[in-house]
Structure formats: C-alpha cells, structure tokens
Scaffold this active site. Structure first.
Site, short mmCIF file in Angstrom:
data_model
loop_
_atom_site.label_atom_id
_atom_site.label_comp_id
_atom_site.label_asym_id
_atom_site.label_seq_id
_atom_site.Cartn_x
_atom_site.Cartn_y
_atom_site.Cartn_z
N CYS A 29 41.22 31.36 -8.17
CA CYS A 29 41.48 31.37 -6.73
C CYS A 29 41.46 32.81 -6.19
O CYS A 29 41.82 33.74 -6.88
CB CYS A 29 42.81 30.75 -6.34
SG CYS A 29 43.01 29.06 -6.89
N ARG A 72 35.81 33.70 -7.63
CA ARG A 72 37.06 33.29 -8.29
C ARG A 72 37.30 31.79 -8.20
O ARG A 72 38.25 31.26 -8.78
CB ARG A 72 38.24 34.03 -7.67
CG ARG A 72 38.14 35.52 -7.80
CD ARG A 72 39.26 36.20 -7.06
NE ARG A 72 40.51 36.08 -7.75
CZ ARG A 72 41.01 36.98 -8.59
NH1 ARG A 72 40.35 38.08 -8.81
NH2 ARG A 72 42.16 36.78 -9.18
N TRP A 76 39.98 27.36 -6.89
CA TRP A 76 39.50 26.72 -8.12
C TRP A 76 40.56 25.69 -8.46
O TRP A 76 41.68 26.04 -8.80
CB TRP A 76 39.35 27.75 -9.24
CG TRP A 76 38.68 27.21 -10.45
CD1 TRP A 76 37.35 27.08 -10.65
CD2 TRP A 76 39.31 26.73 -11.65
NE1 TRP A 76 37.10 26.55 -11.90
CE2 TRP A 76 38.30 26.32 -12.53
CE3 TRP A 76 40.64 26.61 -12.06
CZ2 TRP A 76 38.55 25.80 -13.79
CZ3 TRP A 76 40.90 26.09 -13.32
CH2 TRP A 76 39.85 25.69 -14.17
N ASN A 88 48.01 31.40 -5.96
CA ASN A 88 47.15 31.47 -7.13
C ASN A 88 48.06 31.29 -8.35
O ASN A 88 48.98 32.07 -8.54
CB ASN A 88 46.49 32.86 -7.15
CG ASN A 88 45.44 32.99 -8.22
OD1 ASN A 88 45.11 32.02 -8.89
ND2 ASN A 88 44.93 34.19 -8.38
N GLY A 89 47.84 30.25 -9.14
CA GLY A 89 48.70 30.02 -10.30
C GLY A 89 49.04 28.55 -10.42
O GLY A 89 48.54 27.71 -9.67
N GLU A 105 25.29 34.70 -27.11
CA GLU A 105 25.36 35.09 -25.70
C GLU A 105 24.19 34.50 -24.91
O GLU A 105 24.35 34.02 -23.80
CB GLU A 105 25.40 36.63 -25.60
CG GLU A 105 25.40 37.20 -24.19
CD GLU A 105 26.56 36.72 -23.32
OE1 GLU A 105 27.51 36.11 -23.82
OE2 GLU A 105 26.47 36.95 -22.10
N LYS A 142 24.56 31.97 -21.76
CA LYS A 142 23.98 32.22 -20.43
C LYS A 142 23.19 31.01 -19.98
O LYS A 142 23.29 30.58 -18.84
CB LYS A 142 23.06 33.45 -20.44
CG LYS A 142 23.69 34.80 -20.52
CD LYS A 142 24.49 35.24 -19.32
CE LYS A 142 25.91 34.79 -19.41
NZ LYS A 142 26.90 35.67 -19.92
N GLU A 159 25.52 27.80 -19.23
CA GLU A 159 26.47 27.83 -18.11
C GLU A 159 25.81 27.82 -16.74
O GLU A 159 26.39 27.36 -15.78
CB GLU A 159 27.45 29.00 -18.24
CG GLU A 159 26.86 30.37 -18.04
CD GLU A 159 27.88 31.48 -18.21
OE1 GLU A 159 29.05 31.28 -17.86
OE2 GLU A 159 27.50 32.56 -18.68
N HIS A 162 21.89 24.56 -43.81
CA HIS A 162 23.11 23.83 -44.18
C HIS A 162 23.42 22.70 -43.20
O HIS A 162 24.54 22.22 -43.14
CB HIS A 162 24.28 24.81 -44.28
CG HIS A 162 24.06 25.87 -45.31
ND1 HIS A 162 24.04 25.62 -46.65
CD2 HIS A 162 23.76 27.20 -45.17
CE1 HIS A 162 23.79 26.74 -47.32
NE2 HIS A 162 23.60 27.71 -46.43
N LYS A 208 35.13 32.90 -11.96
CA LYS A 208 34.91 34.20 -12.59
C LYS A 208 36.13 34.69 -13.37
O LYS A 208 35.99 35.21 -14.47
CB LYS A 208 34.53 35.20 -11.50
CG LYS A 208 34.16 36.56 -12.02
CD LYS A 208 32.74 36.57 -12.51
CE LYS A 208 32.33 37.91 -13.08
NZ LYS A 208 31.24 37.75 -14.04
C1 F6R Z 1 30.31 33.91 -19.27
C2 F6R Z 1 31.53 34.54 -18.81
C3 F6R Z 1 32.81 34.16 -19.46
C4 F6R Z 1 33.74 35.37 -19.52
C5 F6R Z 1 35.13 34.94 -20.02
C6 F6R Z 1 36.07 36.12 -20.15
O1 F6R Z 1 29.19 34.40 -18.60
O2 F6R Z 1 31.51 35.32 -17.90
O3 F6R Z 1 32.61 33.62 -20.72
O4 F6R Z 1 33.19 36.33 -20.36
O5 F6R Z 1 35.68 34.01 -19.13
O6 F6R Z 1 36.26 36.76 -18.93
P1 F6R Z 1 36.80 38.23 -18.83
O7 F6R Z 1 35.78 39.14 -19.42
O8 F6R Z 1 37.01 38.46 -17.37
O9 F6R Z 1 38.08 38.28 -19.61
#
Ligand code: F6R
Length: 613
Positions: free
Chosen positions: A2, A27, A74, A100-101, A486, A490, A493, A509, A608
């Site tokens: 949020c 967020r 969120w 937020n929380g 990674e 990408k 997601e 395996h 985010k």
């Molecule tokens: C994927 C992504 C997430 C963050 C994870 C940790 O693209 O962005 O997997 O890496 O939520 O977030 P931070 O780095 O903000 O602790």
C-alpha cells in the site's frame, strides 16, 4: 504494501495527492482513494482499480480542500472493491484514515466494536482503527491522544495517516514496526507525508523519516515528532539528493523497459566514489567494516527474498572465491523461523531493493538478537533495512518503479563484487596487482552492460518467436545458476508463462522428463569454467526435441550451431558474466510480456514492497 500520501498547506491537496499516488502505485494497485477536509467536512472519492480510475472519478466529480490524504491499496482483508478501498471514515464521520499494515487482532476488536453498536461499512481490518479513534475522541481526548490510545490496542505492524474534522489544522501519522516507511517532506508553509520519497520529491527534498513507535503531528508550518507515549523527540532533517525525473517513465512504454535501459547509468552510480584508483582500493565508509574482527569472523549469512536472493546467490561465489569467507544464502522467510545458527562472529547481510520487505527485516532482527553484525545492501534511501543495519551499502540505483526488479538486481551484483574485494583486502589476501585486476574488471561493467542493451532488437525478435509458449525451462551452472532462476522469475511474474529453473547438472535426476517440443530450454552458458558441462547438458536437452535458446559469449560457434536462437553477450571475466547474462533475459521477459499485451509494470497479484508476511 500500500502507498500513502498526505498534504497540508494552502494549496488544493487533490492534485498533489493524485500525482504522489501515481508514484506509489508500484506498492499496490487493487484500489485507490482520496479524502480532503473542506468546510469542516470530510469529502472522499475512492474505488477499486488503479489511480487512473480514481483520477477519472475526481474529474467527473471534483473534490477540493486541504489537508488531504490518499491511498493505493494491495488488498489483504476484504476483496478489492469500493467499500474496502481506503480512506475509511469513523462511525461519527469525524475521522478519516489511510493505513498500511495488518491489524492482527482485528476480529476481536471488530466483535467488541459491534457489541458496542458500531456498524461496519467494509470488510477491512483498518476500519477498527478509525472507529476506535472516534470512540476515544468521544471520551474528551484530543486527536493525538485518541490515536495513541488506539495504537496501544492494535497488534501488528502499521503506518497510518489520520485527519479529523475536530482538528482540521493537523495531520497525524504514526508508525509501528515494519509495515512500510513513513517519510515527511518539509516545505515552505506546507508539509507532505508519504510511504516513499518519490511521491513527494518534486515538492521538497528535505525529509524526516519516522522510526517505529514514533508519531508525527504535522501542521502546515510545523512538525512535532513524539514517541507513542507522547514524549517530544528531536528530528533530523535529511536532504535527499535524488533526481525526481528518474521516477517518471519518459519516452519508454513501461517503467520496466526504462529501468532496464537505465542500467549503464545505475551501475556507474553504484561504482561512483567506491573505487580509489590512486591507492588501488575499494572504499565503502557506510559499511563500518572496521567493527569486524576478521580473525574471529566465521562466515556471512546472506538473507533476502526473490530477485534480491538471486543476487545473494551470485554474491556467494564472489565472496567465497575472492575473500575466502564461507557464505550461506538463505530465503529470509525461512531464516526468520528456523532458529538459525548465528552468533557474534558472523555477519548477517540483508539485500533488499525496498528495504522494507517484512521477512527480510525480521531476519535481520533475528540475526541482531543472536549478536551477529548486521549489514545491508539496499536501494531505498532511509528505508528500515538501511537504518537498522550496523553497516550498509547503498545500491545507488535510483527509484525502481516497475514491479519486476531489474536495475536493483544488477546493482547489488556490482556491490557484492566490490564487497568481496574489500573483504579480501581487509584480510590481506590480495596483492596490489590482484586488487587492480579486479578494479579493471569491475570498471568495465557499465560499458559491457551498455553493449548488451544495444542488442535489444535482436532479443525482441527472439521474444516474438517464443511469446506464445506455455512453458520455459531455464538452465545454468555455477555462478550462472542464479541467473537462470532470475530469468525464469522475470518471465513468470510479468508474462504468466510457466517458467522453471534448474541447475543444469540436476536435469538427469528428473526434470529432463519434462522436455519435449513444447518445452523450450534456455541455457545460460557464457564461456567460463562451467561451459563444457553446460554444453553436454544442452545437447542432452536438444536430443529430446526441445527448442534451445542459449545465452552465449560473442564468437561462440559451438553454441551457435547447437542453438535455435542465441542471446549474445560480450566476452568478460567469469564474475562479470552473470551481470551481463541477465540483461538479455530481462529484455526477453519484458518483450514477451509486452507482446502478450500484459500490464508489465503492475503484474497481477503483486506489489513492489512486500511489507506483510
Ligand atoms: C521480482 C521482485 C521480487 C523482490 C522481492 C524482494 O522481480 O522484485 O522478487 O526481489 O520481493 O524485494 P526487496 O528487494 O524490496 O526486499
């Protein structure tokens, strides 16, 4: 998660809040709302959907006034519809709140309030807070006391911002725990409040960060900081040297694309001031490295989530190889509950873009309780992960808005490389010449990344061929194994394609059974010490009918002959390879998602900053 924005001053709060919310939409984007005080009354617009929808609502039915507060959500409790959107108003219509929380004891509080005859208008936990504040106001408390008394009754971590018709000249905000930041922006005759710096940076760069268990009483020309027991506190004003323009999309179609292309600049910034070319050394004063007794140091535990965790896995190779310090990489949400074996002779190193990830902060706290040195590599300036650490490295990547992390993945890779050399130097392991060789390698990174970015058109063409695939298997080995993870993250997601990653040696395996014509295999195999092994494993995949895409070093003819498609990267040292190899994978995922017509910057179900468990 949020995002919260507030304004108090002589201007109309609405446009300021709407603009601020747009910069916080990363967020959460389930619903959005805004409330202002006007002529002693609370006026609200809110609905499910994004800020653009809220903007349209406000245009159709304008609201004006000051002070004002806004929220982008969120969803946790209650589905993302109009009635669950913030702001929420108390039963008397005198107090309005954004939050937020998670109120962990909300069911109990809700039952109690219902038994007192209060009617709920939403399914949210937040509504309990606003009703309780109003109850305390009825008991002749002032707004500050009412907020304080309420916060004593709610469990969990919170950031709140409150307005009341009873004290219209104030905004009150409070923070408990790590439910996301609260930053106050100081203007001239006006003040701002937000969850994150970019929301208010175009108005002021003079900021005050609220710590846990602090409360801010904000008037248009005054800020008073207090503890949650009401004791006045001094506040430190920090000047933020960030470029507000970097939080704007510019000519790019999406923030993610812009942020991918920013990596030459962000990595240059990451290096800025950290290499002493005259004395052949790495300089990171904020790390407070002199507190470490290297004679006693037993190891480093890297803790992080998601993409940041993948960066940590690459860092393990760098630190173990250069500094000869054992490194374990742990998923923060696992570490925090495992009763990990950590003590004062270890460093717990958190990696986090937002610096507000709840699991990462809790893992840091776990390490601190056990006496470990706590370090962080963090992007968001002033975030908890930066403030709680005994030493930190600022990623210097600038605001990252796209939900899928890109530039905040490569920045910590470079930081970890720098850190590995610094640690080795402190341990006296490297000659001057060896340090210089690393410095030369590291200094080349931004230009090499630039070369990868210049190849976007080639990657886009390959994206066009695979955009309709339903599955993709990513393989890597050694230092490039985390890059396979990674790349798969990408893709899944933002494009919602099922993508898996495996250490290539594990294929036989079990996972090799998955391979058929419908399962393209993407192998990350630059020329390095794992290359030959990768080659034979990719041949095994090819023999089973799978299409093969290879991330290969320029000039690698064997890869070219084997692959259906090649993502070329320039030749570099084995520790630099992962930083280059991830670039075409970011671009590939981006274009596949964009070609599928998806919301690249705000993929479904994600946010985010993951400030809840
Ligand atoms: C994927 C992504 C997430 C963050 C994870 C940790 O693209 O962005 O997997 O890496 O939520 O977030 P931070 O780095 O903000 O602790």
């Amino acid at each position: 998660m949020c995002g919260i924005v507030g304004y108090i001053g002589d201007k109309d709060a609405t446009p300021i809040i709407l603009e601020g919310l747009k910069k916080l939409e990363y967020r959460g984007y389930d619903s959005a709302g805004i409330a202002v005080l006007k002529d002693g009354k609370i006026d609200i617009r809110r609905d499910s959907g994004k800020i653009s929808h809220l903007e349209a609502l406000v245009e159709a039915n304008p609201l004006k006034g000051s002070p004002g507060i806004g929220h982008t959500r969120w969803a946790t409790h209650g589905e993302p519809n109009e009635r669950n959107s913030h702001p929420h108003v108390g039963y008397k219509g005198q107090v309005v709140i954004v939050h937020n929380g998670i109120v962990e004891n909300y069911l109990e509080l809700r039952d109690e309030l219902i038994s007192e005859g209060i009617q709920f208008n939403s399914d949210t936990d937040t509504e309990t807070i606003v009703h309780m504040i109003e109850i305390y106001l009825e008991q002749e408390m002032d707004l500050e006391e009412a907020v304080r008394s309420t916060l004593k009754r709610i469990k969990g971590a919170h950031g709140i911002v409150v307005l009341s018709t009873k004290e219209p000249e104030k905004i009150i905000s409070a923070r408990i725990g790590n439910a996301g930041g609260v930053v106050i922006g100081l203007g001239e005759g006006e003040n701002y409040i937000a969850s994150d710096i970019p929301a208010i940076l175009e108005h002021t760069n003079r900021m005050v960060f609220l710590d846990s268990h602090q409360m801010a009483v904000l008037q248009k020309d005054k800020l008073v900081l207090k503890t949650l027991d009401g004791k006045p506190l001094d506040h430190k004003v920090e000047t933020i040297n960030l470029d507000p323009v970097s939080a704007v999309k510019g000519n790019y179609r999406h923030f993610m694309q812009k942020e991918i292309h920013e990596q030459v600049r962000s990595l240059t910034e990451t290096l800025a001031g950290r290499i002493d070319f005259n004395h052949h050394s790495i300089v990171i004063p904020t790390l407070n490295i002199d507190k470490i007794d290297f004679e006693k140091l037993k190891g480093i535990k890297i803790i992080a989530c998601g993409t940041a965790g993948h960066a940590g896995q690459v860092g393990k190779f760098m630190i173990e190889n250069i500094a000869k310090i054992p490194v374990e990489v742990d998923i923060a949400s696992e570490f925090r509950y495992r009763d990990p074996l950590v003590d004062e002779n270890q460093i717990v190193l958190a990696i986090s873009q937002s610096g507000e990830t709840a699991d990462t902060l809790a893992a840091m706290e776990e390490g601190r309780k056990k006496g470990a040195h706590i370090w962080s590599i963090v992007n968001a300036i002033g975030s908890q992960a930066m403030r709680l650490a005994e030493g930190f490295i600022s990623m210097q990547a600038g605001p990252e808005i796209g939900v899928a992390s890109t530039k905040a993945f490569t920045a910590p890779l470079v930081d970890l490389y720098l850190l590995a050399v610094l640690l080795a130097d402190k341990k006296g392991l490297l000659s001057d010449g060896e340090i210089w060789e690393h410095i030369v390698e590291i200094s080349k990174i931004p230009d090499l990344v630039g070369t990868c970015l210049d190849r976007e058109d080639q990657v886009r063409a390959i994206a066009g061929k695979y955009k309709d695939t339903e599955h993709m298997l990513y393989l890597g080995r050694g230092i490039n194994m985390p890059i396979a993870y990674e790349g798969a993250l990408k893709l899944k997601e933002i494009s919602y394609i099922h993508a898996e990653a495996y250490p290539a040696g594990e294929m036989k395996h079990g996972p090799i059974a998955l391979i058929d014509k419908a399962m393209p295999v993407l192998a990350v195999m630059p020329k390095d010490k794992w290359y030959e092994k990768m080659l034979s494993q990719v041949e095994q995949a090819k023999a089973r009918g799978g299409k093969v895409i290879i991330v290969a070093t320029d000039g690698d003819e064997q890869a070219a002959n084997l692959a259906d498609d090649v993502l070329w990267i320039p030749s570099a040292g084995w520790m630099v390879n992962p930083i280059l190899a991830v670039i075409p994978l970011q671009i590939l995922a981006y274009h596949i998602a964009a070609m599928r017509g998806l919301d690249v910057d705000q993929p479904r179900n994600l946010a985010k900053s993951v400030t809840v468990e």
